[in-house]
Design an enzyme around this catalytic site. Structure first.
Site, mmCIF file in Angstrom:
data_model
loop_
_atom_site.group_PDB
_atom_site.id
_atom_site.type_symbol
_atom_site.label_atom_id
_atom_site.label_comp_id
_atom_site.label_asym_id
_atom_site.label_seq_id
_atom_site.Cartn_x
_atom_site.Cartn_y
_atom_site.Cartn_z
ATOM 1 N N ASP A 11 0.611 -1.145 0.086
ATOM 2 C CA ASP A 11 -0.026 0.237 0.340
ATOM 3 C C ASP A 11 1.221 1.302 -0.017
ATOM 4 O O ASP A 11 1.790 1.044 0.823
ATOM 5 C CB ASP A 11 -0.802 -0.128 0.891
ATOM 6 C CG ASP A 11 -2.260 1.133 0.824
ATOM 7 O OD1 ASP A 11 -2.237 1.683 0.483
ATOM 8 O OD2 ASP A 11 -2.318 1.421 2.286
ATOM 9 N N ASP A 105 -3.224 2.319 -5.596
ATOM 10 C CA ASP A 105 -2.057 2.222 -4.594
ATOM 11 C C ASP A 105 -1.868 1.609 -4.184
ATOM 12 O O ASP A 105 -1.031 1.384 -2.919
ATOM 13 C CB ASP A 105 -2.145 3.851 -3.662
ATOM 14 C CG ASP A 105 -3.895 3.913 -3.254
ATOM 15 O OD1 ASP A 105 -4.386 2.830 -3.671
ATOM 16 O OD2 ASP A 105 -3.314 4.486 -2.313
ATOM 17 N N GLU A 106 -2.462 0.299 -3.781
ATOM 18 C CA GLU A 106 -2.174 -0.919 -3.382
ATOM 19 C C GLU A 106 -2.658 -2.313 -4.197
ATOM 20 O O GLU A 106 -3.503 -2.160 -5.485
ATOM 21 C CB GLU A 106 -3.432 -1.106 -2.291
ATOM 22 C CG GLU A 106 -4.780 -0.537 -2.867
ATOM 23 C CD GLU A 106 -5.738 -0.846 -1.285
ATOM 24 O OE1 GLU A 106 -5.310 -1.759 -0.208
ATOM 25 O OE2 GLU A 106 -6.704 -0.774 -0.493
#
Length: 478
Positions: A11, A105-106
């Site tokens: 993350d 983003d993850e």
């Protein structure tokens, strides 16, 4: 459950804000807030410096300004975020073919399926995480990430939350139950505000409390599917595989307006426009939809969601617009509308040549109130994806003079990437520009027909500030 902690969850830390700090040296170490800049704007991401003031994602922007008035408030730059995300996902895909992105983003990574044999001992897994973090920082120009390692997707994701920011947390196989027991029951997927309230009435506040409840009791209170799933997760039982080909469940577009819409003609025009954007997204991903949904939020936050299931599947903007407009009919909208959204679901890769009349309608009404005020923008939803929020721009900016904008523009959170790319108005704080003489920079603020620019890049260090007329022929948006 796996015998090794071979599932990794990566993350990126405060992703949007971190990209802005990377590219804008004058903002490094200072509070940065990215989101919709208007009175009804919503925070997409806040830097950790801003979070110390109590600012968090999905918070109304006016509240963020009150808590942290000296922060840099930026509209965001989708292109920069997408580029950084692609670099990170490529790093993970080089490591394993089984990468499941959850948003920009993850992502989950199955280390047991690594392209090269890995040492899956606790020490070996931790070493893999160290190398991945170092490569992310090197190839993205210094972005940091938090990594969780566990024997399941649930445990890996939870682990990444336990050591933020810029940390590595491994939950040793066999210690899962004792690790999660003291945590709030809210850490379990599927426990949102409504479920939490129901569990609270049973005296359940922590995972340990949940572990003491029988499956039968949870099924009676929450229903068979939900109760059974929560009971399993309370004991860390999660056998979900990392799935790179996870199917998208829905595509939707929502607008929050600076001023409530009152005329139906204007509402219909918004529906038609958003239906066209939804259809473009369907065509781009090669899918067709069986269900059309209209979402309307009134001035008092009462929210109506009406859906219609078609006999066939379509990617036609005209069909989506027609069905959504028809769903609007009959709603009492005299108070005015603060949010309007069009969505599709029941996605398939096979089209129906001939669409027949709709065969089934569904309606949901959520009463007004404080709950739900933090969500409002464009959603390009995948199964299990995070929240996407945003709103209109147009309010002043403490990084410069008042920012120009237009009602209804959106800034997303998580992976609602379509909004940010297509809707940022011109000359908003944070946008990239280039001047014929001064070179590259970014908009510090706008107002009164002028634009203030700070001339700096990721590699230059803090740069000078200059103000120009908006019509200056030497200044160009990138």
């Amino acid at each position: 459950m796996r015998r090794q902690a071979s599932i990794m969850h990566l993350d990126l830390d405060a992703f949007f804000a971190s990209v802005e700090q990377r590219d804008k040296p004058s903002l490094r170490g200072k509070p940065v807030i990215v989101g919709g800049l208007g009175q009804r704007g919503v925070v997409a991401t806040a830097s950790y410096e801003a979070r110390t003031y109590g600012v968090h994602s999905a918070m109304p922007m006016h509240e963020a300004r009150r808590l942290c008035p000296n922060a840099a408030f930026l509209a965001g730059r989708f292109g920069a975020y997408r580029t950084a995300s692609r670099i990170v996902m490529a790093i993970l895909e080089d490591l394993s073919p089984l990468v499941e992105p959850l948003s920009l983003d993850e992502a989950f990574v199955d280390l047991a399926a690594a392209r090269e044999p890995l040492d899956l001992s606790d020490e070996g897994i931790r070493a893999v995480a160290v190398r991945a973090k170092a490569e992310v920082a090197e190839r993205t120009g210094g972005l940091t990430c938090s990594v969780g390692l566990g024997s399941s997707k649930f445990i890996a994701k939870l682990a990444s939350e336990l050591d933020k920011p810029d940390g590595i947390h491994l939950v040793v196989p066999g210690t899962e139950i004792e690790t999660i027991a003291p945590l709030s029951v809210r850490v379990i997927p599927g426990v949102g505000p409504a479920t939490f309230d129901r569990l609270s009435r049973l005296g359940v506040a922590t995972v340990a409390d949940l572990q003491r409840r029988s499956e039968h009791e949870l099924v009676r209170e929450l229903g068979r599917a939900h109760g059974t799933a929560l009971h399993a997760l309370a004991f860390a039982r999660d056998d979900r595989e990392v799935s790179p080909d996870r199917d998208r469940k829905s595509i939707s577009v929502e607008d929050t307006f600076e001023t409530d819409l009152a005329g139906r003609d204007e509402m219909v025009a918004r529906i038609v426009r958003d239906a066209r954007l939804v259809a473009q997204r369907m065509k781009a991903t090669g899918v067709f939809a069986r269900t059309v949904t209209l979402k309307v939020r009134l001035h008092d936050f009462t929210t109506w969601t009406r859906s219609r299931t078609l006999e066939g599947a379509t990617d036609s903007a005209e069909v989506v617009a027609t069905e959504a407009t028809d769903l609007l009919a009959g709603l009492a909208l005299d108070q005015g509308v603060r949010l309007l959204g069009v969505g599709v679901s029941g996605l398939t890769t096979v089209a129906q040549d001939r669409l027949f009349e709709a065969r089934e309608d569904h309606e949901e009404i959520v009463p007004g109130g404080a709950e739900g005020q933090g969500r409002a923008a464009v959603d390009v939803a995948g199964s299990g994806a995070g929240d996407r929020t945003g709103s209109g721009s147009g309010a002043g900016d403490r990084t410069g003079s008042g920012a120009a904008g237009s009602a209804g523009s959106g800034v997303p959170e998580g992976d609602a990437t379509e909004t940010l790319e297509r809707r940022i108005p011109r000359w908003l704080p944070g946008a990239d520009v280039v001047h014929d003489e001064m070179g590259p920079g970014w908009i510090w603020g706008t107002g009164l027909g002028r634009v203030t620019v700070r001339f700096e890049t990721a590699g230059t260090g803090p740069g000078p500030v200059r103000t120009y007329d908006l019509g200056d022929p030497a200044l160009h948006l990138v």
